[in-house]
Motif scaffolding. Structure first.
Motif, mmCIF file in Angstrom:
data_model
loop_
_atom_site.group_PDB
_atom_site.id
_atom_site.type_symbol
_atom_site.label_atom_id
_atom_site.label_comp_id
_atom_site.label_asym_id
_atom_site.label_seq_id
_atom_site.Cartn_x
_atom_site.Cartn_y
_atom_site.Cartn_z
ATOM 1 N N PHE A 107 37.843 39.734 30.143
ATOM 2 C CA PHE A 107 37.173 40.909 30.866
ATOM 3 C C PHE A 107 36.334 40.074 32.327
ATOM 4 C CE2 PHE A 107 39.263 42.717 26.996
ATOM 5 C CZ PHE A 107 39.772 43.545 28.344
ATOM 6 N N ARG A 108 36.550 40.944 33.223
ATOM 7 C CA ARG A 108 34.876 40.502 34.222
ATOM 8 C C ARG A 108 34.763 41.614 35.330
ATOM 9 N NH1 ARG A 108 36.558 36.704 31.865
ATOM 10 N NH2 ARG A 108 35.751 34.587 32.113
ATOM 11 N N ALA A 109 33.671 42.115 35.087
ATOM 12 C CA ALA A 109 33.514 43.668 36.181
ATOM 13 C C ALA A 109 33.122 43.460 37.679
ATOM 14 C CB ALA A 109 31.988 43.681 34.998
ATOM 15 N N GLU A 110 32.836 41.531 37.397
ATOM 16 C CA GLU A 110 33.019 41.173 39.630
ATOM 17 C C GLU A 110 33.405 42.281 40.476
ATOM 18 O OE1 GLU A 110 33.490 36.996 38.981
ATOM 19 O OE2 GLU A 110 32.101 37.205 37.901
ATOM 20 N N HIS A 111 33.244 42.817 41.244
ATOM 21 C CA HIS A 111 33.435 43.162 42.246
ATOM 22 C C HIS A 111 34.323 42.431 43.243
ATOM 23 C CE1 HIS A 111 32.187 47.234 41.513
ATOM 24 N NE2 HIS A 111 31.300 47.276 41.301
ATOM 25 N N ALA B 199 40.298 42.650 37.127
ATOM 26 C CA ALA B 199 39.078 43.020 35.674
ATOM 27 C C ALA B 199 39.422 42.911 34.062
ATOM 28 C CB ALA B 199 38.789 44.436 36.267
ATOM 29 N N GLU B 200 40.550 43.081 34.333
ATOM 30 C CA GLU B 200 41.734 41.566 33.295
ATOM 31 C C GLU B 200 43.184 41.269 33.350
ATOM 32 O OE1 GLU B 200 42.504 45.537 31.559
ATOM 33 O OE2 GLU B 200 43.900 44.986 29.918
ATOM 34 N N ARG C 130 44.347 45.630 37.380
ATOM 35 C CA ARG C 130 43.316 46.307 37.245
ATOM 36 C C ARG C 130 41.470 45.492 38.426
ATOM 37 N NH1 ARG C 130 45.209 50.065 35.534
ATOM 38 N NH2 ARG C 130 45.932 50.232 33.349
ATOM 39 N N THR C 131 42.239 46.154 39.031
ATOM 40 C CA THR C 131 40.614 45.681 40.386
ATOM 41 C C THR C 131 40.024 47.084 40.442
ATOM 42 O OG1 THR C 131 42.575 47.122 42.156
ATOM 43 C CG2 THR C 131 42.123 44.084 41.278
ATOM 44 N N PRO C 132 38.954 47.137 41.462
ATOM 45 C CA PRO C 132 37.949 47.513 41.159
ATOM 46 C C PRO C 132 38.196 48.823 42.034
ATOM 47 C CG PRO C 132 36.910 46.008 42.471
ATOM 48 C CD PRO C 132 37.762 45.589 41.743
ATOM 49 N N GLY C 133 38.479 49.892 41.736
ATOM 50 C CA GLY C 133 38.888 51.212 42.309
ATOM 51 C C GLY C 133 40.289 51.572 41.825
ATOM 52 N N THR D 42 32.432 50.871 30.913
ATOM 53 C CA THR D 42 31.427 50.880 32.212
ATOM 54 C C THR D 42 29.990 50.122 32.986
ATOM 55 O OG1 THR D 42 29.746 52.071 32.970
ATOM 56 C CG2 THR D 42 29.547 51.942 30.939
ATOM 57 N N PHE E 65 31.575 44.214 31.099
ATOM 58 C CA PHE E 65 32.052 44.862 30.808
ATOM 59 C C PHE E 65 31.331 45.440 29.887
ATOM 60 C CE2 PHE E 65 36.018 44.845 33.047
ATOM 61 C CZ PHE E 65 35.026 46.190 34.248
ATOM 62 N N ARG E 66 30.567 47.229 29.641
ATOM 63 C CA ARG E 66 29.412 48.271 28.624
ATOM 64 C C ARG E 66 30.713 49.013 28.075
ATOM 65 N NH1 ARG E 66 26.133 50.788 28.810
ATOM 66 N NH2 ARG E 66 25.576 50.939 26.680
ATOM 67 N N LEU F 31 32.368 43.291 26.689
ATOM 68 C CA LEU F 31 34.016 43.401 26.585
ATOM 69 C C LEU F 31 34.365 41.740 26.605
ATOM 70 C CD1 LEU F 31 36.026 45.968 28.297
ATOM 71 C CD2 LEU F 31 36.297 45.484 26.058
ATOM 72 N N PHE G 9 33.126 50.968 37.991
ATOM 73 C CA PHE G 9 33.397 50.011 38.988
ATOM 74 C C PHE G 9 35.382 50.148 39.207
ATOM 75 C CE2 PHE G 9 36.674 46.774 38.559
ATOM 76 C CZ PHE G 9 35.871 45.279 38.778
ATOM 77 N N PHE G 10 35.577 51.900 38.276
ATOM 78 C CA PHE G 10 37.632 51.903 38.764
ATOM 79 C C PHE G 10 36.630 53.225 39.919
ATOM 80 C CE2 PHE G 10 38.554 49.174 35.051
ATOM 81 C CZ PHE G 10 39.211 48.546 35.777
ATOM 82 N N SER G 11 35.495 53.829 39.912
ATOM 83 C CA SER G 11 35.369 55.830 40.386
ATOM 84 C C SER G 11 35.764 55.879 39.550
ATOM 85 C CB SER G 11 36.369 55.495 41.771
ATOM 86 O OG SER G 11 35.579 54.337 42.969
#
Lengths: 453, 453
Positions: B220-224, B232-233, B446-449, A175, B172-173, B195, A188-190
């Protein structure tokens, strides 16, 4: 800091007037007119002996530096007086790069594996863990070389996955939200995101375009198993081959395992010798035998017959339909076959939906490779390429076809027979080194409660 | 299903009476007495022409199979009538392995990249994405081969990390708990788990035992960030070298990039030609130049001077102390140097704590490699090996030394000068192929959503 690797210097063909080595002191012995120091730079398990005369500036720079200190020495490479190696260095100049605080935990005595796990950042400096990591690196390269030579394409399947039902074990959730606001729609991925347990399904999509592919990457299990065989994070090798049946898959797996063993026997002999001598006596012989002899092949039904007739008493009773337990696997590989053995054609009820149903309608074209001392090293199968049979198996296994829309698409558009297997890289390393705890073939292992490094 | 790869058959030295190929139909042309079908099996971008006479059982088996259907054909390999390739097959037997449902989304026309992202499971079957994935695999092997030949050990640093402050971006957690009960004490590792964004710190521990190591794994990066350059990956390559300073690190980075380009020019010429022709005109020339010519080197201060004197107007004003923006990076690489350029010795205030402070006390021994058309390809530095300076930098950067106890240990026990860099594998692939959106150099991005595959 231009310098030579000790691994190269030890293979020198002739003396050299001026060479520079950099490394860490592993031992020091002081005589009246000189000091002997043994240097290791990680390039090989063997230390290089350096002689530092007492009346030199080099000696003054050395001071009282001892085990663990880092130095850079320039001098001449000359034939060694001792019997152990061909060359040693007579130091002319020495720079002390780094000293060692008095609480250095690595002393010259032998430390327990348990203790060394608590200093995972330093244990690669020991002979054993240095050798393990060099073998690990050589094995990783042997994996890539084998597949590259055999026209497989290395692919990277995703670590983050929306699938929660690959059936290979419990999954970690991922998450980007604070724990206090865990709403999937805002995440993040909805939607829920998990860490992959296998790249197989995505690997199939790629094999059905490129022909032959393999993955070599990390996979995860959120299982609270505190055993010498389980970790939460490990690396898997997963080849997937179009136009391939179960027998060809076993041929591939056998050639693959033998090729990696052959590479290690050739290229990591010095490090392997440590494990043969101190960790698992007879290791070299066993590896040579596995390398040279074909593997056995038994159907699951034959294996059950053999186990039923065995004079051994098993803790888990044997009958057709059971999942083989470690004791059964070890009996088959170690006592009965006395070599690696493929077990094929398992009852479909104990195997996942994607394995191809045999003509008997009861078994699937699956194979596990069982290895003496290790147990299961490889699990694989021919995949169900027939759309209608795949969907009935999904229903039987309680899976929703909608969750696999793209996977079933592969059967609607130019489906072909194909097969693949998975091999845990750490299991392979346990076989190659004789190390019995998986925590000791990984630089920084991840187990329940253990995330310090 | 023993069969030959089309890549091998196209290099045949002589005709062959009986060969078997398996693959997917890419096009079909029917004449009065025969059909021409073009087969692709993923082993090469080039299709193999097969002629099926109309009065044969093979022809009957082919039926009305067309684009996307899978077949297995046995026949003779004979010199081709056409000019495009040397060999074709005259089919004797044909098995239709898999038909194609009418809604097959891959038609023979050219599809947009945007559309193809929605069918990531099928786009590897197109010429462009097949070529991209083959180049990706060849580049991955070139990475491993370069480091193996140069005595680097491939290590696997952990993906799951307890660190939350590596400073390279949002993390990411990871949890094994339901979202409704997110108490760290009960969680898998009894503490927060994230991650990794980089394996550098662990890589340093391993380099300070083994000498030269590299990682090649996912980060990994949890950036929107919804840009053509962010996912993201992604996979990172991170070498770390003991007894190495910043200049030697730049030499290594230059040799590395040139070596990978050389491998791709040699071994993926057929696939590269597609990108040179259809995606980025001039690509081959640019790669050959980068391969053959040394890279430029400028200090950050020199770069600021150059930017200040540039006749270009920048959106972000230039003065000493700024972080270079993409427009600045591109000016330096594309307009000023007209080739890849290392920028060195950045102000310490815009760089992380672990970079080695220069003697001026104001800059650090960092380097970024900027590449025309790409921007930053590599970021690296000599690491701060001096315990006291490392701790003051940690304090300046608001880090708690206790969070890095094992990292600072490396400076207390035989510390040595060392250096390393990180290179995003996907950025490298964008350079090699001219593909401008990072989503199109990854099989399943892997991108937002976006987590559908």
């Amino acid at each position: 800091m231009h310098h030579s690797l000790i691994a190269d210097l030890l293979c020198a063909k002739a003396p050299m007037d001026s060479v520079t080595v950099c490394g860490w002191i592993r031992s020091r012995r002081d005589a009246k007119n000189f000091s002997f120091i043994a240097i290791n730079d990680g390039s090989t398990r063997t230390h290089l002996q350096c002689v530092i005369d007492a009346d030199t500036e080099a000696y003054a720079n050395l001071g009282d530096a001892n085990n663990g200190a880092s130095v850079c020495i320039t001098g001449s490479l000359v034939p060694s007086q001792g019997a152990e190696q061909a060359w040693e260095i007579h130091g002319k100049t020495l720079t002390l790069l780094g000293t060692v605080d008095p609480d250095y935990p690595l002393q010259k005595k032998r430390h327990s594996d348990e203790f060394l796990r608590t200093i995972a950042h330093l244990r690669p400096r020991t002979n054993k863990y240095g050798a393990m990591l060099r073998i690990r690196a050589e094995a990783a390269f042997a994996v890539h070389r084998f597949f590259h030579e055999n026209h497989f394409y290395n692919v990277q399947t995703p670590i983050l996955t929306g699938s929660d039902c690959e059936g290979a074990g419990e999954m970690f959730r991922v998450t980007s939200l604070d724990a206090s606001a865990p709403q999937d729609a805002n995440d993040f991925f909805s939607k829920p995101c998990r860490l992959t347990v296998s790249g197989q399904l995505e690997g199939e999509a790629l094999a059905l375009a490129l022909g032959k592919i393999y993955t070599f990457g990390p996979t995860f299990r959120a299982e609270h198993s505190n055993t010498p065989r389980h970790v939460a994070e490990f690396w898997m090798i997963e080849p997937e081959v179009a136009f391939c049946d179960l027998n060809e898959l076993m041929d591939l797996a056998e050639r693959f395992v033998q090729s990696v063993i052959g590479s290690i026997l050739d290229r990591a002999a010095n490090d392997l010798a440590l494990f043969d001598q101190f960790v698992a006596k007879g290791l070299l012989d066993q590896l040579k035998q596995t390398h040279a002899n074909s593997f056995a092949r038994l159907s699951y039904a034959e294996a059950i017959d053999i186990l039923t007739q065995a004079k051994t008493t098993f803790a888990y009773p044997v009958h057709y339909g059971i999942d083989l337990q470690t004791e059964h696997e070890r009996y088959l590989a170690e006592s009965f076959c006395k070599k690696p053995v493929f077990i094929t054609d398992y009852p479909k009820d104990i195997k996942p939906f994607y394995m191809r149903v045999n003509d008997d309608g009861k078994t699937v074209a699956a194979m596990d490779l069982l290895v003496p001392g290790i147990g299961e090293l490889i699990g694989g199968s021919q995949r169900e390429e027939r759309q209608d049979l795949l969907q009935s198996r999904m229903a039987e296994c309680g899976q929703k076809p909608a969750d696999y829309w793209w996977y079933t698409d592969l059967r609607r558009f130019g489906s072909v027979p194909h097969a693949g297997f998975g091999l845990g890289f750490e299991r392979l390393l346990m076989m190659l080194t004789g190390i019995s705890n998986i925590r000791d073939v990984i630089a920084f292992p991840r187990t329940p409660g253990s995330l310090d490094f």
